[in-house]
Motif scaffolding. Sequence first.
Motif, PDB file in Angstrom:
ATOM      1  N   MET A 162      50.958  28.229  43.002  1.00  0.00           N
ATOM      2  CA  MET A 162      51.599  29.592  43.376  1.00  0.00           C
ATOM      3  C   MET A 162      51.229  30.288  44.619  1.00  0.00           C
ATOM      4  O   MET A 162      50.259  29.332  45.288  1.00  0.00           O
ATOM      5  N   GLY A 163      51.909  31.382  45.126  1.00  0.00           N
ATOM      6  CA  GLY A 163      51.635  31.862  46.360  1.00  0.00           C
ATOM      7  C   GLY A 163      51.118  33.016  46.377  1.00  0.00           C
ATOM      8  O   GLY A 163      49.534  32.479  45.833  1.00  0.00           O
ATOM      9  N   SER A 164      50.904  33.458  46.680  1.00  0.00           N
ATOM     10  CA  SER A 164      49.964  34.929  46.989  1.00  0.00           C
ATOM     11  C   SER A 164      49.472  35.319  46.029  1.00  0.00           C
ATOM     12  O   SER A 164      49.489  35.035  44.535  1.00  0.00           O
ATOM     13  N   ALA A 165      48.198  36.446  46.095  1.00  0.00           N
ATOM     14  CA  ALA A 165      47.034  37.112  45.439  1.00  0.00           C
ATOM     15  C   ALA A 165      47.843  37.757  43.733  1.00  0.00           C
ATOM     16  O   ALA A 165      47.566  37.796  42.284  1.00  0.00           O
ATOM     17  N   GLY A 166      48.747  38.867  44.853  1.00  0.00           N
ATOM     18  CA  GLY A 166      49.375  39.605  43.403  1.00  0.00           C
ATOM     19  C   GLY A 166      50.441  39.236  42.893  1.00  0.00           C
ATOM     20  O   GLY A 166      50.644  38.722  41.140  1.00  0.00           O
ATOM     21  N   ALA A 167      51.050  37.675  43.176  1.00  0.00           N
ATOM     22  CA  ALA A 167      51.859  36.858  41.864  1.00  0.00           C
ATOM     23  C   ALA A 167      50.949  36.361  41.316  1.00  0.00           C
ATOM     24  O   ALA A 167      51.571  35.858  40.177  1.00  0.00           O
ATOM     25  N   HIS A 182      39.986  33.117  42.091  1.00  0.00           N
ATOM     26  CA  HIS A 182      39.369  32.584  43.263  1.00  0.00           C
ATOM     27  C   HIS A 182      38.099  32.694  44.166  1.00  0.00           C
ATOM     28  O   HIS A 182      37.407  33.584  43.732  1.00  0.00           O
ATOM     29  N   ASP A 183      37.923  32.165  44.907  1.00  0.00           N
ATOM     30  CA  ASP A 183      36.592  32.283  45.805  1.00  0.00           C
ATOM     31  C   ASP A 183      36.907  31.806  47.040  1.00  0.00           C
ATOM     32  O   ASP A 183      37.600  30.353  46.950  1.00  0.00           O
ATOM     33  N   GLY A 184      36.729  32.422  48.003  1.00  0.00           N
ATOM     34  CA  GLY A 184      36.714  31.926  49.202  1.00  0.00           C
ATOM     35  C   GLY A 184      37.236  32.825  50.237  1.00  0.00           C
ATOM     36  O   GLY A 184      37.650  32.155  51.684  1.00  0.00           O
ATOM     37  N   GLY A 185      36.818  34.053  50.404  1.00  0.00           N
ATOM     38  CA  GLY A 185      37.100  35.172  51.124  1.00  0.00           C
ATOM     39  C   GLY A 185      39.005  36.092  50.014  1.00  0.00           C
ATOM     40  O   GLY A 185      40.025  35.432  50.874  1.00  0.00           O
ATOM     41  N   GLN A 186      39.209  37.150  49.924  1.00  0.00           N
ATOM     42  CA  GLN A 186      39.690  37.887  49.905  1.00  0.00           C
ATOM     43  C   GLN A 186      38.617  39.831  50.692  1.00  0.00           C
ATOM     44  O   GLN A 186      37.781  39.494  50.315  1.00  0.00           O
ATOM     45  N   CYS A 217      33.711  49.754  49.712  1.00  0.00           N
ATOM     46  CA  CYS A 217      32.700  49.558  50.344  1.00  0.00           C
ATOM     47  C   CYS A 217      33.085  49.529  51.999  1.00  0.00           C
ATOM     48  O   CYS A 217      34.530  49.825  52.180  1.00  0.00           O
ATOM     49  N   GLU A 218      31.446  49.910  52.276  1.00  0.00           N
ATOM     50  CA  GLU A 218      31.966  49.416  54.236  1.00  0.00           C
ATOM     51  C   GLU A 218      32.787  48.604  54.553  1.00  0.00           C
ATOM     52  O   GLU A 218      33.411  48.506  55.408  1.00  0.00           O
ATOM     53  N   ASN A 219      31.935  47.227  54.340  1.00  0.00           N
ATOM     54  CA  ASN A 219      32.958  45.964  54.343  1.00  0.00           C
ATOM     55  C   ASN A 219      33.678  45.732  53.224  1.00  0.00           C
ATOM     56  O   ASN A 219      33.575  45.628  51.969  1.00  0.00           O
ATOM     57  N   PRO A 220      34.620  45.806  54.008  1.00  0.00           N
ATOM     58  CA  PRO A 220      35.834  45.481  52.654  1.00  0.00           C
ATOM     59  C   PRO A 220      36.167  44.232  52.087  1.00  0.00           C
ATOM     60  O   PRO A 220      37.113  44.020  50.618  1.00  0.00           O
ATOM     61  N   LEU A 221      35.485  42.827  52.462  1.00  0.00           N
ATOM     62  CA  LEU A 221      35.612  41.629  52.534  1.00  0.00           C
ATOM     63  C   LEU A 221      35.108  41.933  51.131  1.00  0.00           C
ATOM     64  O   LEU A 221      33.935  42.322  50.076  1.00  0.00           O
ATOM     65  N   LEU A 222      35.875  41.397  49.974  1.00  0.00           N
ATOM     66  CA  LEU A 222      35.494  40.882  47.964  1.00  0.00           C
ATOM     67  C   LEU A 222      36.521  39.503  47.796  1.00  0.00           C
ATOM     68  O   LEU A 222      36.982  39.450  46.928  1.00  0.00           O
ATOM     69  N   PRO A 223      34.692  38.797  48.423  1.00  0.00           N
ATOM     70  CA  PRO A 223      35.893  37.530  48.437  1.00  0.00           C
ATOM     71  C   PRO A 223      36.050  36.362  47.028  1.00  0.00           C
ATOM     72  O   PRO A 223      36.508  35.529  47.461  1.00  0.00           O
ATOM     73  N   ASP A 224      35.855  36.745  46.444  1.00  0.00           N
ATOM     74  CA  ASP A 224      36.218  36.180  45.159  1.00  0.00           C
ATOM     75  C   ASP A 224      35.874  37.033  43.901  1.00  0.00           C
ATOM     76  O   ASP A 224      35.673  38.288  43.657  1.00  0.00           O
ATOM     77  N   LEU A 225      37.161  36.854  43.170  1.00  0.00           N
ATOM     78  CA  LEU A 225      37.732  37.182  42.388  1.00  0.00           C
ATOM     79  C   LEU A 225      37.910  36.451  40.568  1.00  0.00           C
ATOM     80  O   LEU A 225      38.833  35.161  40.491  1.00  0.00           O
ATOM     81  N   LEU A 226      37.913  36.699  39.401  1.00  0.00           N
ATOM     82  CA  LEU A 226      38.177  36.138  38.126  1.00  0.00           C
ATOM     83  C   LEU A 226      39.427  37.113  37.431  1.00  0.00           C
ATOM     84  O   LEU A 226      38.688  38.790  36.758  1.00  0.00           O
ATOM     85  N   ILE A 227      40.548  36.757  37.121  1.00  0.00           N
ATOM     86  CA  ILE A 227      40.744  36.805  36.317  1.00  0.00           C
ATOM     87  C   ILE A 227      41.578  36.371  35.070  1.00  0.00           C
ATOM     88  O   ILE A 227      42.651  35.843  35.303  1.00  0.00           O
ATOM     89  N   CYS A 228      40.856  37.156  34.144  1.00  0.00           N
ATOM     90  CA  CYS A 228      42.081  35.854  32.969  1.00  0.00           C
ATOM     91  C   CYS A 228      41.810  36.562  30.716  1.00  0.00           C
ATOM     92  O   CYS A 228      41.715  37.987  31.137  1.00  0.00           O
ATOM     93  N   ARG A 229      42.315  35.981  30.566  1.00  0.00           N
ATOM     94  CA  ARG A 229      41.865  36.630  28.941  1.00  0.00           C
ATOM     95  C   ARG A 229      40.873  37.260  28.173  1.00  0.00           C
ATOM     96  O   ARG A 229      40.091  35.664  28.943  1.00  0.00           O
ATOM     97  N   ARG A 230      40.965  37.470  27.793  1.00  0.00           N
ATOM     98  CA  ARG A 230      39.377  37.709  27.465  1.00  0.00           C
ATOM     99  C   ARG A 230      38.591  37.130  26.699  1.00  0.00           C
ATOM    100  O   ARG A 230      37.468  36.677  26.640  1.00  0.00           O
ATOM    101  N   GLU A 231      39.839  36.299  26.074  1.00  0.00           N
ATOM    102  CA  GLU A 231      38.858  36.032  24.997  1.00  0.00           C
ATOM    103  C   GLU A 231      38.224  34.176  25.374  1.00  0.00           C
ATOM    104  O   GLU A 231      37.750  33.814  25.363  1.00  0.00           O
TER     105      GLU A 231
END
Length: 243
Positions: A162-167, A182-186, A217-231
Amino acid sequence: MTDAELARAIAVEAGELLQQIRREPGLTGAALGAKGDRDANTLILDRLHAARPDDFILSEESIDDRARCAAQRVWIVDPLDGTREYADGSDEWAVHIGLAVDGKPVLGAVAVPARNQVFATDDPPPMHPPCPAGLRVVVSRSRAPDIARCVGDRLGAILIPMGSAGAKAMAVVEGRADVYLHDGGQYEWDNCAPAAVALAAGFHASRIDGRPLVYNCENPLLPDLLICRREVAGLVLDAIAQG
């Protein structure tokens, strides 16, 4: 207008503007993307400054005022998440309007204008039942992170490009996927609004080691993210920890 209503209204208006720009004759490729980024950013900043003049704003398309670091309330926005997809004619792009209070993603809205959708914390969609066919992990269409491929293999998951982070994040919220990893730079603007919407809808959202997402944060780099179903969050975090 409440903060949540404001976020929704601005996301919708910016999305409508971006759709209008897309229809202008003679604009293609990088020029189309640049105009979309610029004009949507101007609209969003104008609306936020008018409605919340005492708040700070962190935008991908504006110079960062580090005075925001001492502020309690900071709007974190991406006027056009997925500029490449937008310029290429895809529907996988979004507008992010998020609000962080004391570093937490408390509310926001994510518009996916080409799909005529808006997801917001004041009216999150209902949770869909799990997919009987197994886990579905949404990944970048251009370059799936190695960690997502490894976790997908360990959990026997289906990878959905899929395309963008929001999508991608909203595909999970909408029930078209179960995990966005996601891992690798956001940066903070890539995920503040999506994380706020996901949390409001009852999903798990964190760093990939389980730590909470912290914004402004002072540095807005937030490089990794997990969004998923809680279970499935525990399973996914365990699979990530295996390296």
